[in-house]
Scaffold this active site. Structure first.
Site, PDB file in Angstrom:
ATOM      1  CB  ALA A   1     -28.475  75.972  30.218  1.00 23.89           C
TER       2      ALA A   1
ATOM      3  CB  ILE B   1     -28.062  79.142  25.271  1.00 31.23           C
ATOM      4  CG1 ILE B   1     -27.302  78.759  26.554  1.00 31.23           C
ATOM      5  CG2 ILE B   1     -28.559  80.590  25.347  1.00 31.23           C
ATOM      6  CD1 ILE B   1     -25.999  79.492  26.758  1.00 31.23           C
TER       7      ILE B   1
ATOM      8  CB  SER C   1     -36.285  72.928  17.630  1.00 36.36           C
ATOM      9  OG  SER C   1     -36.933  73.977  16.926  1.00 36.36           O
TER      10      SER C   1
ATOM     11  CG  ASP D   1     -32.757  71.268  20.823  1.00 29.74           C
ATOM     12  OD1 ASP D   1     -32.282  70.497  21.671  1.00 29.74           O
ATOM     13  OD2 ASP D   1     -33.317  72.346  21.117  1.00 29.74           O
TER      14      ASP D   1
END
Ligand code: G3H
Ligand code: 13P
Ligand code: ZN
Length: 311
Positions: A215, A257, A50, A82
């Site tokens: 998720a 995840i 990220s 991400d």
């Protein structure tokens, strides 16, 4: 083996009715725990970074750690940005060796999202890098930005064909009721996902890989350990595993995840330090923390995503 894109991974996952795990990485122990699990399970793997992770660890450190994991395991690994929030960060990751980037234009209007996503696709494809776009908006926390349930919105299936054909994206993240973080559903209510939306999107985009964010299952055994050893996470609740298995058997080829890894690592560190108050060597508590990450990832690959043995 050099880094790979997710193109072949997704094609095989779509045809095989399973999903590839995309796990967020921030440091060496997390990368080692995840890649040890993938090697043990012989599973295809996406490591994702990220903007916050790039800021925390620096691009170059994460790049070198992932290169070390490639050399150490010999696995096909895709390195993915991400939630890129603009052209510049996507460009920096394409130029800096990533094989996949996400441009998250979900907070913009449909037309603005298309224009931004297409700009990234044009740049990335030119350099052999694949792109994930997003339509619909998840609730929850990412990079300290908190999207309230009121500001979230399900993906409108009527928009997906136009979005994919006008942007040229390689995969599409959709919102069907998952959310980021550890508090996904109200305690006492029955978690629900809009499988009807996923089904309709799959019907409109045959063979096209769909991505599910938010998720984590928020594994209750780790929540219990956190709370037993001084943490305060009452009401933390995630996506039931059987729903993720169902999504994996449908058009979903990538499942993101992060929270479950954070939880397992934190539970391990809290328990270790509580049980060994004299320990102060970080290796003493980071070794079991890395083991906990490996166990969670192996469990996901084998029992939730169905990607064990597919590398
Ligand atoms: O979707 C968000 C991921 O969990 C990454 O979180 O932005 O805090 O690194 P972060
Ligand atoms: P979780 O917070 O459910 O782990 O979701 C992670 C994610 O979607 C990263 O993009
Ligand atoms: Zn996400």
């Amino acid at each position: 083996m050099p880094l790979v894109t997710s193109k072949e991974m997704f094609q095989k996952a779509y045809e095989g009715g399973y999903a590839v795990g995309a796990f967020n990485v921030n440091n060496m122990e997390i990368i080692q725990g995840i890649t040890e699990a993938a090697a043990q399970e012989k599973a295809p793997l996406i490591l994702q970074v990220s903007a916050g992770a790039r800021k925390y660890a620096k691009h170059v450190y994460l790049m070198k750690l992932v290169e070390a994991a490639l050399e150490d395991t010999g696995l096909p690994i895709c390195l993915h940005l991400d939630h890129g929030d603009g052209f510049e960060i996507c460009k920096a990751c394409v130029d800096g060796g990533f094989t996949s980037v996400m441009i998250d234009g979900s907070k913009y209007s449909f037309e603005e999202n298309i224009a931004l996503t297409k700009q990234v696709v044009d740049y990335a494809h030119d350099k052999g890098v694949v792109v994930e776009g997003e339509l619909g908006r998840l609730a929850g926390v990412e990079d300290d930005v908190n999207v309230s349930a009121a500001d979230s919105s399900y993906t409108d299936p009527a928009q997906v064909e136009e979005f994919v054909s006008r942007t040229g994206v390689d995969s599409l993240a959709i919102a069907i009721g998952t959310s980021h973080g550890a508090y996904k559903f109200k305690p006492g209510t029955k978690p629900q996902l809009r499988f009807d939306i996923l089904e309709e999107v799959g019907r409109r985009l045959p063979g096209f890989p769909i991505v599910l964010h938010g998720a984590s299952s928020v594994m209750q055994e780790y929540v219990a350990i956190v709370n037993e050893f001084g943490g305060q996470m009452p009401g933390a609740i995630g996506v039931p595993e059987d729903m993720l298995r169902k999504a994996s058997s449908m058009a979903v080829c990538k499942i993101n995840i992060d929270s479950d890894l954070r939880l397992a690592m934190t539970a391990s560190v809290r328990r270790h330090l509580a049980q060994h108050p004299d320990h102060f060597d970080p290796r003493q508590y980071l070794t079991p923390a890395r083991d906990a990450i490996r166990e969670v990832v192996a469990h996901k690959m084998r029992h939730v995503l169905g990607c064990s043995g597919k590398a």
